[in-house]
Design an enzyme around this catalytic site. Structure first.
Site, PDB file in Angstrom:
ATOM      1  CG  ASP A  16      82.437  15.839  81.006  1.00 52.91           C
ATOM      2  OD1 ASP A  16      83.191  16.247  81.171  1.00 52.91           O
ATOM      3  OD2 ASP A  16      81.193  15.295  81.697  1.00 52.91           O
ATOM      4  N   GLY A  17      83.764  15.955  78.690  1.00 55.47           N
ATOM      5  CA  GLY A  17      85.051  15.755  77.851  1.00 55.47           C
ATOM      6  C   GLY A  17      85.759  15.983  76.996  1.00 55.47           C
ATOM      7  CG  ASN A  64      85.705  20.511  87.758  1.00 52.00           C
ATOM      8  OD1 ASN A  64      85.007  21.440  87.234  1.00 52.00           O
ATOM      9  ND2 ASN A  64      85.648  19.310  87.847  1.00 52.00           N
TER      10      ASN A  64
HETATM   11  C1  IPE Z   1      81.558  18.605  85.232  1.00 55.64           C
HETATM   12  O1  IPE Z   1      82.313  17.800  84.592  1.00 55.64           O
HETATM   13  C2  IPE Z   1      81.843  19.835  86.469  1.00 55.64           C
HETATM   14  C3  IPE Z   1      82.263  20.894  84.275  1.00 55.64           C
HETATM   15  C4  IPE Z   1      81.651  20.646  83.094  1.00 55.64           C
HETATM   16  C5  IPE Z   1      82.683  22.375  84.457  1.00 55.64           C
HETATM   17  P1  IPE Z   1      83.006  16.804  85.401  1.00 55.64           P
HETATM   18  O2  IPE Z   1      83.647  16.336  84.618  1.00 55.64           O
HETATM   19  O3  IPE Z   1      84.266  17.490  86.374  1.00 55.64           O
HETATM   20  O4  IPE Z   1      81.940  16.062  86.076  1.00 55.64           O
HETATM   21  P2  IPE Z   1      81.814  14.250  86.906  1.00 55.64           P
HETATM   22  O5  IPE Z   1      83.253  14.332  87.519  1.00 55.64           O
HETATM   23  O6  IPE Z   1      82.353  13.499  85.896  1.00 55.64           O
HETATM   24  O7  IPE Z   1      80.727  14.350  87.474  1.00 55.64           O
HETATM   25  C1  IPE Z   2      84.965  18.745  80.818  1.00 58.48           C
HETATM   26  O1  IPE Z   2      85.650  18.391  80.485  1.00 58.48           O
HETATM   27  C2  IPE Z   2      85.903  20.265  81.567  1.00 58.48           C
HETATM   28  C3  IPE Z   2      85.995  20.600  83.112  1.00 58.48           C
HETATM   29  C4  IPE Z   2      85.176  19.457  83.557  1.00 58.48           C
HETATM   30  C5  IPE Z   2      86.665  21.928  83.136  1.00 58.48           C
HETATM   31  P1  IPE Z   2      87.076  17.455  81.613  1.00 58.48           P
HETATM   32  O2  IPE Z   2      87.879  17.516  81.794  1.00 58.48           O
HETATM   33  O3  IPE Z   2      85.955  17.358  82.960  1.00 58.48           O
HETATM   34  O4  IPE Z   2      87.069  16.064  80.401  1.00 58.48           O
HETATM   35  P2  IPE Z   2      87.080  14.763  80.862  1.00 58.48           P
HETATM   36  O5  IPE Z   2      85.395  14.298  81.199  1.00 58.48           O
HETATM   37  O6  IPE Z   2      88.223  14.275  81.808  1.00 58.48           O
HETATM   38  O7  IPE Z   2      86.922  13.893  78.922  1.00 58.48           O
HETATM   39 MG    MG Z   3      84.439  15.354  82.734  1.00 55.12          MG
END
Ligand code: IPE
Ligand code: IPE
Ligand code: MG
Length: 230
Positions: A16-17, A64
């Site tokens: 994440d991030g 997502n």
């Molecule tokens: C969780 O991350 C799903 C993946 C890493 C693929 P998200 O960024 O979608 O999760 P939430 O929405 O912050 O819980």
């Molecule tokens: C994780 O990074 C990747 C996926 C969920 C596809 P994010 O896209 O959730 O990144 P943040 O949490 O918005 O920074």
């Molecule tokens: Mg995220």
């Protein structure tokens, strides 16, 4: 890595991030996804080279799809191209790639890129990289229940139930979530039953081998009791 350390058998990462990593650099979120994918490649090789047998990563959740069409399309194209272009990377490093996914909603080209990567890496013996893509922990459990009903099974225990999951992987020993969020977000609910949890503020594109070593150090300080008494 210090060879005295206990190495978990099954590690899972909620990567994440990516978006925040990019925005903090004045870049578009998509650049964060590029950086995340690049990191996943080298990090997975490092982790499996340390002796971890299974690495499960959460690459895209069923939820997502709530993101903008542009972002979802970008990610799907990244997966299709990434899986095609990096085939040799995984074959050369003897990594077996498998996918956990919920079938509906996925584009045909994504499914066929996943199928080809699974097929070409199927004899890899160094370890398994399980990529969870369009994955939801609740859907995996519900899919299992439906298969059980179709099979006409009247009673299950935990051992039999596990066999109806997407694949019967070992329970997760260590679950890592990057980016500072303290939640599971519908990741492998069944397999996480007794995992040690490690949360770090580091965004996934910066979660490198040194960051992983820190997680292993923390894991080695945990006292895993599984309900018993020490
Ligand atoms: C969780 O991350 C799903 C993946 C890493 C693929 P998200 O960024 O979608 O999760 P939430 O929405 O912050 O819980
Ligand atoms: C994780 O990074 C990747 C996926 C969920 C596809 P994010 O896209 O959730 O990144 P943040 O949490 O918005 O920074
Ligand atoms: Mg995220």
């Amino acid at each position: 890595m210090n060879s005295e350390l206990k190495i978990p058998n099954h590690v899972a990462i909620i990567l994440d991030g990516n978006g925040r990593w990019a925005l903090e650099r004045g870049l578009k979120r998509s650049k964060g996804h590029d950086a995340g994918f690049k990191n996943l490649k080298s990090l997975s090789n490092y982790i499996l080279s340390c002796g971890v047998k299974v690495l499960s990563v959460f690459a895209f959740s069923t939820e997502n799809f709530k993101r903008s069409k542009d972002e979802v399309d970008y990610l799907m194209n990244l997966f299709v191209n990434g899986f095609k272009n990096e085939k040799n990377y995984f074959v050369d490093r003897n990594i077996k790639v498998i996918f956990f996914f919920f079938f509906s909603n996925l584009r045909d080209d994504v499914i066929s890129a996943m199928d080809s990567l699974e097929e070409i890496t199927k004899d890899g013996t160094k370890g398994i990289l399980n990529i969870c893509l369009n994955y939801g922990g609740q859907s995996e459990i519900v899919d299992a229940v439906n298969k059980i009903i179709l099979d006409g099974v009247k009673e299950v225990d935990c051992e039999l139930f596990s066999k109806y999951l997407y694949q019967d992987l070992p329970m997760i020993d260590l679950m890592i979530r990057t980016s500072g969020e303290l939640r599971i977000s519908n990741f492998m609910l069944w397999q996480l039953a007794y995992s040690e949890l490690y949360f770090t503020n580091t965004y996934f594109p910066d979660f490198d081998s040194h960051e992983f070593d820190k997680a292993i150090d923390a894991y080695n300080k945990r006292d895993r009791r599984f309900g018993g008494v020490k």
